[in-house]
Design a protein around this motif. Structure first.
Motif, mmCIF file in Angstrom:
data_model
loop_
_atom_site.group_PDB
_atom_site.id
_atom_site.type_symbol
_atom_site.label_atom_id
_atom_site.label_comp_id
_atom_site.label_asym_id
_atom_site.label_seq_id
_atom_site.Cartn_x
_atom_site.Cartn_y
_atom_site.Cartn_z
ATOM 1 N N MET A 58 1.190 -1.311 0.007
ATOM 2 C CA MET A 58 -0.050 0.144 0.094
ATOM 3 C C MET A 58 0.934 1.292 0.041
ATOM 4 O O MET A 58 2.198 1.109 0.481
ATOM 5 C CB MET A 58 -1.079 -0.143 1.139
ATOM 6 C CG MET A 58 -1.877 -0.895 1.375
ATOM 7 S SD MET A 58 -3.028 -0.722 2.447
ATOM 8 C CE MET A 58 -4.215 -0.049 2.010
ATOM 9 N N VAL B 215 -4.731 7.666 1.297
ATOM 10 C CA VAL B 215 -4.361 6.064 0.676
ATOM 11 C C VAL B 215 -4.210 6.420 -0.541
ATOM 12 O O VAL B 215 -5.150 6.951 -1.202
ATOM 13 C CB VAL B 215 -4.883 4.459 0.868
ATOM 14 C CG1 VAL B 215 -4.623 3.824 0.213
ATOM 15 C CG2 VAL B 215 -5.033 4.281 2.354
ATOM 16 N N VAL C 68 -4.723 4.974 -4.690
ATOM 17 C CA VAL C 68 -4.744 3.935 -5.385
ATOM 18 C C VAL C 68 -5.286 3.791 -6.569
ATOM 19 O O VAL C 68 -6.254 4.815 -7.152
ATOM 20 C CB VAL C 68 -6.144 2.885 -4.490
ATOM 21 C CG1 VAL C 68 -6.897 1.754 -4.673
ATOM 22 C CG2 VAL C 68 -5.963 2.946 -2.550
ATOM 23 N N LEU D 169 -3.548 -4.913 9.342
ATOM 24 C CA LEU D 169 -3.117 -3.907 8.110
ATOM 25 C C LEU D 169 -3.265 -5.233 7.158
ATOM 26 O O LEU D 169 -4.571 -4.158 5.578
ATOM 27 C CB LEU D 169 -1.263 -3.721 8.125
ATOM 28 C CG LEU D 169 -0.895 -3.697 6.747
ATOM 29 C CD1 LEU D 169 -1.684 -1.943 7.217
ATOM 30 C CD2 LEU D 169 0.523 -3.104 6.620
ATOM 31 N N LYS D 170 -4.104 -5.767 6.583
ATOM 32 C CA LYS D 170 -4.846 -6.803 5.600
ATOM 33 C C LYS D 170 -5.440 -6.197 5.497
ATOM 34 O O LYS D 170 -6.438 -6.048 4.550
ATOM 35 C CB LYS D 170 -3.957 -8.483 5.474
ATOM 36 C CG LYS D 170 -4.188 -8.959 4.063
ATOM 37 C CD LYS D 170 -3.799 -8.630 3.102
ATOM 38 C CE LYS D 170 -4.075 -9.220 2.182
ATOM 39 N NZ LYS D 170 -5.787 -9.054 1.681
ATOM 40 N N GLU E 105 -6.414 -3.681 4.395
ATOM 41 C CA GLU E 105 -6.319 -2.848 2.857
ATOM 42 C C GLU E 105 -7.299 -3.306 2.021
ATOM 43 O O GLU E 105 -7.905 -2.591 0.848
ATOM 44 C CB GLU E 105 -4.810 -3.314 2.695
ATOM 45 C CG GLU E 105 -4.528 -3.666 0.745
ATOM 46 C CD GLU E 105 -2.954 -4.226 1.320
ATOM 47 O OE1 GLU E 105 -3.069 -4.068 -0.855
ATOM 48 O OE2 GLU E 105 -2.320 -5.664 1.729
ATOM 49 N N ASP E 106 -7.855 -4.410 2.279
ATOM 50 C CA ASP E 106 -9.680 -5.339 2.116
ATOM 51 C C ASP E 106 -9.994 -4.162 1.851
ATOM 52 O O ASP E 106 -11.077 -4.171 1.358
ATOM 53 C CB ASP E 106 -9.955 -6.263 2.401
ATOM 54 C CG ASP E 106 -8.408 -7.185 2.619
ATOM 55 O OD1 ASP E 106 -7.712 -7.428 0.946
ATOM 56 O OD2 ASP E 106 -8.500 -8.939 2.525
ATOM 57 N N ILE F 226 -9.995 -0.859 2.331
ATOM 58 C CA ILE F 226 -9.670 -0.232 1.411
ATOM 59 C C ILE F 226 -9.683 0.502 -0.039
ATOM 60 O O ILE F 226 -10.868 0.862 -0.614
ATOM 61 C CB ILE F 226 -9.071 0.759 0.982
ATOM 62 C CG1 ILE F 226 -8.329 1.329 2.657
ATOM 63 C CG2 ILE F 226 -8.451 1.303 0.358
ATOM 64 C CD1 ILE F 226 -9.237 2.827 3.219
ATOM 65 N N LYS F 227 -10.021 -1.200 -0.668
ATOM 66 C CA LYS F 227 -9.669 -1.774 -1.982
ATOM 67 C C LYS F 227 -10.824 -2.311 -2.303
ATOM 68 O O LYS F 227 -11.856 -2.280 -3.536
ATOM 69 C CB LYS F 227 -8.890 -3.029 -2.260
ATOM 70 C CG LYS F 227 -7.587 -2.426 -1.923
ATOM 71 C CD LYS F 227 -6.487 -4.184 -2.831
ATOM 72 C CE LYS F 227 -5.134 -3.405 -2.894
ATOM 73 N NZ LYS F 227 -4.845 -5.068 -2.766
ATOM 74 N N THR G 95 4.975 0.588 1.927
ATOM 75 C CA THR G 95 4.938 -0.772 2.091
ATOM 76 C C THR G 95 6.016 -1.699 1.611
ATOM 77 O O THR G 95 6.357 -1.767 0.922
ATOM 78 C CB THR G 95 3.945 -1.805 2.486
ATOM 79 O OG1 THR G 95 3.491 -2.209 1.269
ATOM 80 C CG2 THR G 95 2.698 -0.548 3.737
ATOM 81 N N GLU H 17 5.790 -3.959 -1.583
ATOM 82 C CA GLU H 17 5.742 -3.322 -2.969
ATOM 83 C C GLU H 17 7.043 -2.829 -3.192
ATOM 84 O O GLU H 17 6.700 -2.848 -4.602
ATOM 85 C CB GLU H 17 4.384 -2.351 -2.908
ATOM 86 C CG GLU H 17 3.298 -2.471 -2.734
ATOM 87 C CD GLU H 17 2.671 -1.135 -2.689
ATOM 88 O OE1 GLU H 17 3.149 -0.117 -4.043
ATOM 89 O OE2 GLU H 17 1.264 -1.280 -2.483
#
Length: 301
Positions: A1, A16, A18, A52-53, A56-57, A59-60, A200, A203
């Protein structure tokens, strides 16, 4: 991210990135009724891998369902790391930079520190202090610690890293060289622009295989790769952790490559002046741009 900080009503807010869109995390959380709202990047840095994962999910999913709040107006950027407990810097850590300054390669990392008054963001103006005539640029890879770290081995060191960012370690060379201690030339207000993004570690991959560049008024000045480091990122984190405990959010500046003004023959050195624009760029991390203004200009703006 990719995380960022922006200012809204003079308050720092978490964003964030994206798909080239900047998401307002607080407003997106409110819109989707999330119980947990992260308002600052420092909160995210302290998250364990699973939450954290999950974040992220979330947000996506909000982006894919068109339920994310996009920051469409002109962004006022803040530093992508807002409140590091420590800012630790490594000097003379690139072979060609040591060569251009006629310095021997260090046998151990040369460490010095900066303070949070030096932090500023992408596109923010920076004053040229009236006490210096030799202001220089330094593109540097920033390491942001993600776990409490003490006596970590080199093999485990990078697993303690949350992510990486682009930093400009601005240096007043005349002040830096006034004494054996470099502190004075490194710690004026705004001397550590950082960002735009904190990316992160998953990435980024290998932090010692990234291209990095500096442009002054559009002219390429620095062009190198982090593979030229004398002490690698894992060596630096491990070494520092033997002497002090690193905390989540601590920022480590890993040194600059060749191409700084100070590396030129004395008669060819043209230092930064009010009106100059400097962009520092690192592969996978983004380009950080700042314009320099006269001392006192920001107080009177």
């Amino acid at each position: 991210m990719k995380f960022a900080t922006f200012l809204k009503n003079e308050n720092e807010r978490l964003a964030v990135q994206v798909d080239d869109r900047l998401i307002d995390v607080v407003e997106t959380a409110k819109k989707n009724g999330w119980n947990e709202i992260y308002t600052d990047v420092m909160q995210v840095i302290e998250l364990d891998e699973i939450p954290l994962k999950e974040f992220e999910d979330q947000i996506k999913e909000a982006v894919s369902n068109n339920n994310a709040v996009i920051i469409e107006e002109e962004v006022v950027w803040g530093p992508c790391v807002t409140k590091p407990h420590k800012i630790i810097c490594v000097g003379l850590n690139y072979r060609k930079h040591a060569d251009e300054t006629n310095s021997p390669y260090p046998e151990v990392p040369i460490l010095f520190n900066k303070f949070d008054n030096t932090l500023t963001g992408h596109q923010c103006e920076i004053e040229v202090p009236s006490v210096t005539n030799e202001l220089d640029y330094e593109v540097e890879l920033g390491i942001v610690i993600g776990k409490r770290t003490k006596n970590v081995t080199q093999e485990e060191a990078l697993s303690h890293v949350f992510g990486y960012c682009t930093v400009n370690d601005i240096s007043a060379r005349d002040l830096q060289m006034r004494t054996h201690q470099w502190l004075l030339g490194k710690t004026s207000d705004g001397f550590s622009p950082v960002g735009p993004y904190l990316v992160t570690s998953d990435e980024v991959g290998d932090p010692n295989n990234l291209n990095l560049k500096t442009y002054v008024n559009g002219e390429l000045r620095q062009n190198s790769n982090t593979s030229d480091m004398i002490f690698t990122c894992k060596e630096i984190v491990s070494y520092i952790s033997k002497y002090m405990t690193l905390e989540p959010g601590d920022l480590i500046l890993t040194g600059t490559p060749e191409g700084v003004v100070f590396g030129l023959p004395v008669e060819e050195r043209v230092y930064l002046q009010p009106g100059d624009e400097v962009s520092v760029e690192i592969e996978k991390l983004g380009k950080l741009t700042n314009k320099f203004v006269k001392d006192g200009a920001l107080q009177h703006a």
